[in-house]
Design an enzyme around this catalytic site. Structure first.
Site, PDB file in Angstrom:
ATOM      1  N   LYS A   1      -5.522   0.353 -49.068  1.00  0.00           N
ATOM      2  CA  LYS A   1      -5.309  -1.102 -49.000  1.00  0.00           C
ATOM      3  C   LYS A   1      -4.826  -1.670 -50.332  1.00  0.00           C
ATOM      4  CE  LYS A   1      -8.119  -3.803 -46.674  1.00  0.00           C
ATOM      5  NZ  LYS A   1      -9.427  -4.365 -46.238  1.00  0.00           N
TER       6      LYS A   1
ATOM      7  N   TYR B   1      -4.048   8.062 -51.547  1.00  0.00           N
ATOM      8  CA  TYR B   1      -3.587   7.569 -52.854  1.00  0.00           C
ATOM      9  C   TYR B   1      -2.071   7.736 -52.972  1.00  0.00           C
ATOM     10  CZ  TYR B   1      -3.520   7.068 -58.001  1.00  0.00           C
ATOM     11  OH  TYR B   1      -3.273   6.661 -59.296  1.00  0.00           O
TER      12      TYR B   1
END
Ligand code: UDP
Length: 329
Positions: free
Chosen positions: A109, A163
């Site tokens: 996010k 990531y």
């Protein structure tokens, strides 16, 4: 709402000619070092952090600084700031492999929605924007050393996917804002960096090896320790990033130290620096752990006149002193 009020107050004060910088992740390892540099160069700084992996310890020394404001907020939520902003530095993100395992959705996010909000703020304010991207966008690289032209080798569904892919998305969104909205943007690809203010237990190799060596515990080398990394001291990295922001180059630039070493060599270097007798113990290699990593910094040298100046031995001295204090040894 408390945070919004803080921002309002800071905006009222911003009548001076000082440039205003917003640093997301400003209480983190790199965000706090960047904040220090910006203040030393005459910026006013608004640091935003939700403190998931950042810590107010990293900015405690700035309490009461007339040019510094801290706002505790998640940057995936709407960023409301009154007053002018000249630079937005988007540094917020968990950044260690064990963080990605614990916080995969927050990691995704902040790299996607958080980058969107930070870009939106930059667009609204007419500010220049820099995104902290990463060598992880190269994945387990087949090209070595890594140049900015290499597109990478990433496992989207592996443990690092959250990531790597959020950072790749962040780069794409940054380019889209540049092309579509004419926002002045910069993309820095940060390679392994170390120094004071790293979290003692973030699982990354520098805090892990240093704390193990300081406490006389076995040093946990993953795999056979032949995988390589190249470690850049934090002050070198921040200087390179500052120069990139102030340059007129909008394509990605690697910033890191090209001095490459294996993890066994690094463990030996840590032992020697501390004078430790810790033994090396070998643990299973985590999935998708890149086998090699070294930045090609030709671009940074040419465009920014930058290269690292702090040797590993010197940087490690500062880092070890920091961890000694933290551990009370
Ligand atoms: N590593 C290790 N022992 C540890 C922690 C990490 O051998 O206790 C290795 C890890 O497998 C990787 C390298 O050190 O090959 C760097 O790991 P880090 O988590 O610092 O960052 P990465 O570059 O992998 O994102």
């Amino acid at each position: 709402m408390k945070n919004v009020k803080t921002a309002k107050r800071s905006a009222v004060k911003s009548k001076s000619a000082k440039p205003v910088s917003v640093v997301t992740g400003g209480a983190g390892f790199l965000g706090s070092h960047l904040t220090d540099l910006l203040l030393s160069r005459g910026h006013r700084v608004i640091a935003i952090d939700n403190l998931v992996t950042g810590s107010t310890d990293n900015i405690a020394h700035l309490a009461g600084h007339p040019d510094f404001k801290f706002i505790q907020q998640d940057v995936t939520e709407f960023l409301f700031l009154e007053g002018p902003v000249d630079y937005v530095w988007h540094f917020a993100s968990p950044a260690s492999p064990i963080d990605y395992l614990e916080l995969p959705i927050q990691t995704l996010k902040v790299g996607s929605l958080g980058t969107h909000k930070a870009l939106g703020l930059a667009k609204h304010k007419g500010a220049r924007f820099l995104v902290a991207s990463t060598s992880e966008i190269y994945g387990d690289p087949i090209v070595h050393p890594q140049t900015e032209e290499y597109w990478g080798n990433v496992n989207t569904v592996g443990p690092r996917g959250c990531y790597d892919e959020s950072k790749r998305f962040g780069e794409a969104l940054t380019m889209a804002y540049h092309n579509e909205h004419g926002v002045e943007t910069r993309i820095v690809r940060i390679f392994n960096t170390y120094g004071p203010r790293m979290r003692l237990k973030d699982g990354r190799v520098v805090p892990a090896f240093v704390s193990q060596a300081l406490e006389g515990k076995p040093i946990t080398v993953f795999g056979d320790g032949s995988q390589t990394r190249s470690f850049c001291y934090c002050s070198d990295l921040i200087e390179g990033i500052y120069r990139l922001m102030m340059s007129d180059y909008h394509m990605p630039v690697n910033i890191g130290n090209p001095r490459e070493m294996t993890m066994v060599q690094f463990a030996e270097a840590v032992k020697a620096a501390i004078g430790s007798k810790s033994k090396l113990v070998f643990k299973p290699l985590p999935k998708d752990d890149p086998k090699q990593r070294k930045p090609d910094i030709t671009k940074a040298r040419k465009l920014l006149g930058w290269e690292p100046v702090v040797p590993l031995e010197k940087g490690m001295k500062q880092t070890i002193a920091y961890f000694k204090k933290k551990l009370g040894v």
